[in-house]
Design a protein around this motif. Structure first.
Motif, PDB file in Angstrom:
ATOM      1  N   ALA A 269       0.813  -1.221   0.000  1.00  0.00           N
ATOM      2  CA  ALA A 269       0.000   0.000   0.000  1.00  0.00           C
ATOM      3  C   ALA A 269       0.846   1.271   0.000  1.00  0.00           C
ATOM      4  O   ALA A 269       0.562   2.226  -0.727  1.00  0.00           O
ATOM      5  CB  ALA A 269      -0.940  -0.016   1.201  1.00  0.00           C
ATOM      6  N   ARG A 270       1.899   1.293   0.820  1.00  0.00           N
ATOM      7  CA  ARG A 270       2.722   2.501   0.925  1.00  0.00           C
ATOM      8  C   ARG A 270       3.460   2.775  -0.382  1.00  0.00           C
ATOM      9  O   ARG A 270       3.494   3.907  -0.868  1.00  0.00           O
ATOM     10  CB  ARG A 270       3.701   2.319   2.080  1.00  0.00           C
ATOM     11  N   GLN A 271       4.058   1.727  -0.975  1.00  0.00           N
ATOM     12  CA  GLN A 271       4.762   1.901  -2.250  1.00  0.00           C
ATOM     13  C   GLN A 271       3.765   2.290  -3.363  1.00  0.00           C
ATOM     14  O   GLN A 271       4.060   3.134  -4.206  1.00  0.00           O
ATOM     15  CB  GLN A 271       5.498   0.619  -2.638  1.00  0.00           C
ATOM     16  N   ARG A 272       2.604   1.662  -3.331  1.00  0.00           N
ATOM     17  CA  ARG A 272       1.571   1.967  -4.338  1.00  0.00           C
ATOM     18  C   ARG A 272       1.193   3.452  -4.266  1.00  0.00           C
ATOM     19  O   ARG A 272       1.116   4.130  -5.278  1.00  0.00           O
ATOM     20  CB  ARG A 272       0.346   1.102  -4.084  1.00  0.00           C
ATOM     21  N   ALA A 273       0.999   3.975  -3.044  1.00  0.00           N
ATOM     22  CA  ALA A 273       0.624   5.378  -2.876  1.00  0.00           C
ATOM     23  C   ALA A 273       1.711   6.305  -3.415  1.00  0.00           C
ATOM     24  O   ALA A 273       1.421   7.292  -4.096  1.00  0.00           O
ATOM     25  CB  ALA A 273       0.351   5.668  -1.407  1.00  0.00           C
ATOM     26  N   MET A 274       2.967   5.956  -3.151  1.00  0.00           N
ATOM     27  CA  MET A 274       4.057   6.815  -3.603  1.00  0.00           C
ATOM     28  C   MET A 274       4.202   6.783  -5.120  1.00  0.00           C
ATOM     29  O   MET A 274       4.438   7.831  -5.747  1.00  0.00           O
ATOM     30  CB  MET A 274       5.363   6.404  -2.922  1.00  0.00           C
ATOM     31  N   VAL A 275       4.056   5.622  -5.731  1.00  0.00           N
ATOM     32  CA  VAL A 275       4.155   5.524  -7.202  1.00  0.00           C
ATOM     33  C   VAL A 275       3.024   6.308  -7.863  1.00  0.00           C
ATOM     34  O   VAL A 275       3.237   7.046  -8.817  1.00  0.00           O
ATOM     35  CB  VAL A 275       4.155   4.040  -7.647  1.00  0.00           C
ATOM     36  N   VAL A 276       1.823   6.168  -7.327  1.00  0.00           N
ATOM     37  CA  VAL A 276       0.674   6.878  -7.909  1.00  0.00           C
ATOM     38  C   VAL A 276       0.849   8.385  -7.775  1.00  0.00           C
ATOM     39  O   VAL A 276       0.629   9.138  -8.729  1.00  0.00           O
ATOM     40  CB  VAL A 276      -0.646   6.405  -7.262  1.00  0.00           C
ATOM     41  N   LEU A 277       1.279   8.840  -6.592  1.00  0.00           N
ATOM     42  CA  LEU A 277       1.468  10.277  -6.406  1.00  0.00           C
ATOM     43  C   LEU A 277       2.587  10.825  -7.290  1.00  0.00           C
ATOM     44  O   LEU A 277       2.472  11.913  -7.853  1.00  0.00           O
ATOM     45  CB  LEU A 277       1.749  10.592  -4.941  1.00  0.00           C
ATOM     46  N   ARG A 278       3.680  10.055  -7.413  1.00  0.00           N
ATOM     47  CA  ARG A 278       4.832  10.528  -8.193  1.00  0.00           C
ATOM     48  C   ARG A 278       4.550  10.503  -9.700  1.00  0.00           C
ATOM     49  O   ARG A 278       4.854  11.474 -10.392  1.00  0.00           O
ATOM     50  CB  ARG A 278       6.063   9.664  -7.903  1.00  0.00           C
ATOM     51  N   TYR A 279       4.006   9.396 -10.191  1.00  0.00           N
ATOM     52  CA  TYR A 279       3.953   9.215 -11.646  1.00  0.00           C
ATOM     53  C   TYR A 279       2.565   9.436 -12.260  1.00  0.00           C
ATOM     54  O   TYR A 279       2.468   9.786 -13.441  1.00  0.00           O
ATOM     55  CB  TYR A 279       4.485   7.835 -12.022  1.00  0.00           C
ATOM     56  N   TYR A 280       1.506   9.247 -11.484  1.00  0.00           N
ATOM     57  CA  TYR A 280       0.175   9.481 -12.045  1.00  0.00           C
ATOM     58  C   TYR A 280      -0.345  10.862 -11.688  1.00  0.00           C
ATOM     59  O   TYR A 280      -1.022  11.502 -12.484  1.00  0.00           O
ATOM     60  CB  TYR A 280      -0.810   8.392 -11.580  1.00  0.00           C
ATOM     61  N   GLU A 281      -0.037  11.308 -10.483  1.00  0.00           N
ATOM     62  CA  GLU A 281      -0.451  12.658 -10.070  1.00  0.00           C
ATOM     63  C   GLU A 281       0.628  13.688 -10.392  1.00  0.00           C
ATOM     64  O   GLU A 281       0.404  14.878 -10.244  1.00  0.00           O
ATOM     65  CB  GLU A 281      -0.756  12.681  -8.573  1.00  0.00           C
ATOM     66  N   ASP A 282       1.819  13.228 -10.793  1.00  0.00           N
ATOM     67  CA  ASP A 282       2.935  14.077 -11.216  1.00  0.00           C
ATOM     68  C   ASP A 282       3.381  15.057 -10.120  1.00  0.00           C
ATOM     69  O   ASP A 282       3.682  16.218 -10.378  1.00  0.00           O
ATOM     70  CB  ASP A 282       2.545  14.836 -12.493  1.00  0.00           C
ATOM     71  N   LEU A 283       3.434  14.548  -8.882  1.00  0.00           N
ATOM     72  CA  LEU A 283       3.939  15.358  -7.772  1.00  0.00           C
ATOM     73  C   LEU A 283       5.445  15.154  -7.658  1.00  0.00           C
ATOM     74  O   LEU A 283       5.980  14.105  -8.005  1.00  0.00           O
ATOM     75  CB  LEU A 283       3.267  14.962  -6.457  1.00  0.00           C
ATOM     76  N   SER A 284       6.117  16.140  -7.133  1.00  0.00           N
ATOM     77  CA  SER A 284       7.561  16.013  -6.912  1.00  0.00           C
ATOM     78  C   SER A 284       7.800  15.120  -5.690  1.00  0.00           C
ATOM     79  O   SER A 284       6.874  14.802  -4.946  1.00  0.00           O
ATOM     80  CB  SER A 284       8.174  17.401  -6.686  1.00  0.00           C
ATOM     81  N   GLU A 285       9.077  14.742  -5.463  1.00  0.00           N
ATOM     82  CA  GLU A 285       9.405  13.912  -4.294  1.00  0.00           C
ATOM     83  C   GLU A 285       9.094  14.659  -3.002  1.00  0.00           C
ATOM     84  O   GLU A 285       8.580  14.081  -2.045  1.00  0.00           O
ATOM     85  CB  GLU A 285      10.881  13.510  -4.347  1.00  0.00           C
ATOM     86  N   ALA A 286       9.369  15.962  -2.986  1.00  0.00           N
ATOM     87  CA  ALA A 286       9.109  16.764  -1.786  1.00  0.00           C
ATOM     88  C   ALA A 286       7.599  16.866  -1.519  1.00  0.00           C
ATOM     89  O   ALA A 286       7.157  16.744  -0.370  1.00  0.00           O
ATOM     90  CB  ALA A 286       9.713  18.148  -1.947  1.00  0.00           C
ATOM     91  N   GLN A 287       6.809  17.068  -2.561  1.00  0.00           N
ATOM     92  CA  GLN A 287       5.357  17.152  -2.391  1.00  0.00           C
ATOM     93  C   GLN A 287       4.788  15.813  -1.913  1.00  0.00           C
ATOM     94  O   GLN A 287       3.900  15.771  -1.059  1.00  0.00           O
ATOM     95  CB  GLN A 287       4.682  17.562  -3.706  1.00  0.00           C
ATOM     96  N   THR A 288       5.302  14.738  -2.467  1.00  0.00           N
ATOM     97  CA  THR A 288       4.839  13.404  -2.065  1.00  0.00           C
ATOM     98  C   THR A 288       5.186  13.159  -0.605  1.00  0.00           C
ATOM     99  O   THR A 288       4.364  12.655   0.170  1.00  0.00           O
ATOM    100  CB  THR A 288       5.478  12.320  -2.962  1.00  0.00           C
ATOM    101  N   ALA A 289       6.426  13.508  -0.216  1.00  0.00           N
ATOM    102  CA  ALA A 289       6.860  13.319   1.176  1.00  0.00           C
ATOM    103  C   ALA A 289       6.000  14.141   2.116  1.00  0.00           C
ATOM    104  O   ALA A 289       5.574  13.647   3.178  1.00  0.00           O
ATOM    105  CB  ALA A 289       8.329  13.696   1.314  1.00  0.00           C
ATOM    106  N   GLU A 290       5.714  15.376   1.731  1.00  0.00           N
ATOM    107  CA  GLU A 290       4.900  16.234   2.591  1.00  0.00           C
ATOM    108  C   GLU A 290       3.475  15.690   2.716  1.00  0.00           C
ATOM    109  O   GLU A 290       2.898  15.665   3.800  1.00  0.00           O
ATOM    110  CB  GLU A 290       4.869  17.649   2.011  1.00  0.00           C
TER     111      GLU A 290
END
Length: 196
Positions: A145-166
């Motif tokens: 679940a955690r990896q899935r959320a990060m991949v979706v936020l990074r590559y599908y929602e096009d958020l930066s690493e900092a935005q995803t972390a926040e």
């Protein structure tokens, strides 16, 4: 004042002939031949059935009948035996349909194999793209679940690493390492290996 007109004696003696204007010059919505209008009203259903037997499409049959009736209207004065009108109109239907068929026949060619269009450079098959997209989503759903959320936020929602972390309340380093592990799992997924 009118000017006198000289006419020959034979022309003056002959009774004046009444000539009807050409059917194409008749005012719109009127018929020079009331008998034609009554014939069409009486025989339209039977003639339409004949036209439908000559074409596969009901709309084409109506167009075919209208064309044949227009030809009949133009020739109405020349038809001597009005008892043979059905035969005349049927012949007009058949001749018109044959002419249409001959014109269209040039554009159609019979061949053993259907020619496939050459693939355009840079254009891939939409079905293949959809299959790959579906396989990708199934592979993402198999991630934790955690990896899935990060991949979706990074590559599908096009958020930066900092935005995803926040957004997830973790450090940027955690996002980098988790996304790296997730991408490694996606590269090794057997379903995606078949889709490539």
């Amino acid at each position: 004042m009118t000017a006198p007109v000289c006419i020959s004696a034979s022309a003056a003696a002959a009774p004046a002939r009444q000539t009807l204007p050409h059917p194409r010059l008749a005012p719109a919505g009127t018929s020079l031949y009331p008998s034609f209008a009554s014939y069409v009203r009486a025989r339209h259903p039977a003639l339409l059935r004949t036209a439908r037997s000559l074409t596969a499409n009901p709309s084409d049959a109506e167009d075919l009948l209208q064309t044949a009736l227009a030809k009949t209207y133009v020739a109405w004065e020349r038809i001597e035996d009005h008892r043979a009108l059905d035969g005349y109109v049927r012949r007009a239907l058949l001749n018109t349909r044959t002419s249409q068929w001959r014109r269209r026949r040039v554009d159609e060619f019979v061949c053993d194999e259907l020619p496939e269009p050459e693939p355009r450079p840079g254009a891939d098959d939409p079905a293949e793209r959809q299959a790959l997209r579906d396989a990708m989503w199934r592979a993402i759903l198999r991630l934790p679940a955690r990896q899935r959320a990060m991949v979706v936020l990074r590559y599908y929602e096009d958020l930066s690493e900092a935005q995803t972390a926040e957004l997830l309340g973790v450090s940027v380093g955690t996002v980098k390492s988790a996304v790296s592990r997730a991408l490694g799992k996606l590269r090794e997924d057997p379903e995606l290996g078949l889709s490539r």
